[in-house]
Design an enzyme around this catalytic site. Sequence first.
Site, PDB file in Angstrom:
ATOM      1  N   GLU A 119       0.996  -1.148  -0.146  1.00  9.13           N
ATOM      2  CA  GLU A 119      -0.031   0.012   0.045  1.00  9.13           C
ATOM      3  C   GLU A 119       0.886   1.212  -0.233  1.00  9.13           C
ATOM      4  O   GLU A 119       1.976   1.313   0.694  1.00  9.13           O
ATOM      5  CB  GLU A 119      -1.012  -0.040   1.285  1.00  9.13           C
ATOM      6  CG  GLU A 119      -1.904  -1.110   1.174  1.00  9.13           C
ATOM      7  CD  GLU A 119      -2.927  -1.065   2.232  1.00  9.13           C
ATOM      8  OE1 GLU A 119      -4.096  -1.317   2.348  1.00  9.13           O
ATOM      9  OE2 GLU A 119      -2.533  -0.848   3.485  1.00  9.13           O
ATOM     10  N   CYS A 131      -0.851   7.041   9.568  1.00  4.07           N
ATOM     11  CA  CYS A 131       0.333   6.182   9.981  1.00  4.07           C
ATOM     12  C   CYS A 131       0.081   4.912  10.833  1.00  4.07           C
ATOM     13  O   CYS A 131      -0.758   5.112  11.950  1.00  4.07           O
ATOM     14  CB  CYS A 131       1.168   7.485  10.934  1.00  4.07           C
ATOM     15  SG  CYS A 131       2.802   6.688  11.569  1.00  4.07           S
TER      16      CYS A 131
END
Length: 348
Positions: free
Chosen positions: A90, A329
């Site tokens: 990703e 994150c």
Amino acid sequence: MTTPLLGQSAEELRIWVESQGQPAYRAQQLHRWLYQRGVRSLMEITDWPKAWREQVHSVPVGRSQVVRQSAAADGTIKYLLAGADGETVETVGIPAAERLTVCVSSQVGCPMACRFCATGQSGFARNLGVHEIVDQVLTVQEGFGRRVSHVVFMGMGEPLLNLGAVVQALRVLNGDIGIGQRQITVSTVGVPGQIRRLGTYKLQITLAVSLHAPNQDLRLKLIPTAQHYPIEELLEDCRDYVETTNRRVSFEYTLLAGINDEPHHARELAAILRGFQSHVNLIPYNPIEGVEYERPGEARVRAFERELVRHKIAASVRHTRGLEEAAACGQLRRRSLSGEAQSASTRA
């Protein structure tokens, strides 16, 4: 298998073109089609003779397949990319008014197994090649229709465990695509010897060290591989990096409610960083399915920041982007081609 052309420098492309019996200017054309136009097949290079295109059509360019993409309300877009072997990573495009940042991955999965990170829970398959790293930047540029200005190696994987490919990708991103070194950040949880090795390249990038705890005991609970790299040794290597490169280090600190976000943690963190040429990025924990940690409240986060600043430590809170699409994150995962999340016990 022939090495993909993407990820090779202008000089390497010239050598390949001339080895095929073609004039050197064909390499300039190839360079432009690879890095400015994002060509996916040599058959698309219309200013090459058709006969030669047909002769070399099977040489791999090295572009990945976009399996799926999802957009968050804030404009962040997450891409699931598949390599030639079907393994996926990703990558995330993060737009702002005057910049476009790509959060790139360096490995398929991650062997570091940090307790609070989705990638660390998804197992490890392999390192990415230079072409697969560079491809992520080109994919985001194509998707947004604008030039990428900043790159952060904060996606899947531990960059310093794939240092050769990462450094070569950095050189291509800088020298061939035109992204300034100071606009590139490499994040690491810490690998013995590798921070010093990175320093020897004398790059003007930003090094971001994922600290997440102010002492070895707590860090070991959050980051199992810390047993091989005491925090004192890690910080000493960071000091060496600053001296070698004359670049300050950023320290990443994920705030976990009731775990590492108390005022005494802030004071302890300030103590170990005193006199350091550094900056602390505070990251409120981004929730991950199946993980028991919780995100602290805004007041708690700001209190931690104030405590650091009170002790003369430069600190700021990172604004979360892409949260609802699991693009923030610590939320990127290894997935199958169908998009199903992988765990350490499953294989794509």
